[in-house]
Design an enzyme around this catalytic site. Sequence first.
Site, PDB file in Angstrom:
ATOM      1  CB  SER A 128      -0.857  -0.035   1.274  1.00 67.16           C
ATOM      2  OG  SER A 128      -1.461   1.206   1.499  1.00 67.16           O
ATOM      3  CE1 TYR A 153      -4.179  -2.515   5.439  1.00 68.61           C
ATOM      4  CE2 TYR A 153      -3.465  -0.237   5.250  1.00 68.61           C
ATOM      5  CZ  TYR A 153      -3.864  -1.411   4.663  1.00 68.61           C
ATOM      6  OH  TYR A 153      -3.949  -1.491   3.297  1.00 68.61           O
ATOM      7  CE  LYS A 157      -1.637  -4.141   3.266  1.00 74.62           C
ATOM      8  NZ  LYS A 157      -1.945  -5.429   2.633  1.00 74.62           N
TER       9      LYS A 157
END
Length: 343
Positions: A128, A153, A157
């Site tokens: 991302s 989150y 990643k």
Amino acid sequence: MFDKPLILVAGGAGYIGSHVTVELVEAGYEVLIGDNFSNCDRTCYEGVKQILGREVPLVEIDFCDRTATDNLFATYPIAAVIHFAAFKAVGESVTEPLKYYRNNLLSLLNVVESAERHGCRNILFSSSATVYGEAEVQPVTEQSPRLPATSAYGQTKQMSEDILRDVVASKGLVRGIALRYFNPIGAHPSALIGELPRGVPNNLVPYITQTAVGKRQMLSIFGGDYPTPDGTCLRDFIDVVDLARAHVAAVTRMVEDKMEQPYEIFNVGTGKPVSVMQLVEAFERVNGLKLNYKIVDRRPGDIVAIWADTSLAEQKLGWKATRTLDETLASAWAWECHLAEQK
Ligand code: WQD
């Protein structure tokens, strides 16, 4: 059993995974979907079937289950795996970090370990643009620094990218590509698959379509006083079908042995900044409707602006976004209307 290269799409019943499945099959690959439906229902899986006119093989599996994951790789001749099986709600990851670290990291570890053990050489990871944080220079290139993540989150990643990079460098048994998505939006032109958030959407476009259809009363535009041309944040909104095609290009680069480095990273965006207000106005114009919205306070944690330098993907993957913002926003609305008709 399989005439063409078999691609395992881990998390293939979700929003992006279902679009990737369709594009892979249309490009001539065999696909095996692995999903446990923990974060989606069967709507998109059924939609894929309708679009393709045939069922795509599905294994119900939790990739956090090491034995089950290993058995899957032992059973099927998987040429490449695309790993989508992860949680993705940024806010929830701040209140429930352990859930994110456990699920997103364990599933990746199991997939990578099993791929390595069973001779599946190619691993594509869905990363991302969140890894860039609030970058000083725009557009961001793959060389731009990764800034400390502000959510669990985002951490998963970054950590997942590092895990893949290190495993690739260790024994040379696998190679990896990480695709860094900017803001994926829109739906398949058939309106049979699309984004289906659970509960109140966090992301902009599902919030817009749900407001337009009457599920939500009003869209809050978070912040109108940013240092941008119209005061709202700037993002790089990438159509989900274009995004899916980037995966096909990346998988092809892997299975056809065309990678220049054993671990490669590509930005997947349009290269064009669009403001939140521009997006809202385009949505109204394209779909001929008025949206109930109000500018409210900034949302904590939002970055002001980010958009992609996409030249590397253009050069190396031969990929470029092709759908216009208008087409994308029309598809998002068609999908919301399709969902409303199902009720
Ligand atoms: C976009 C813009 C909001 C909702 C996040 C993750 C990223 C990626 C995509 C996914 C911002 C504004 C939003 C609303 C608004 N991850 N907005 N009203 O924050 O850019 O990126 O989603 O799986 O990693 O960080 O996307 O769609 O939430 O917001 O005004 O109701 O829209 O403030 O400027 P974001 P978003």
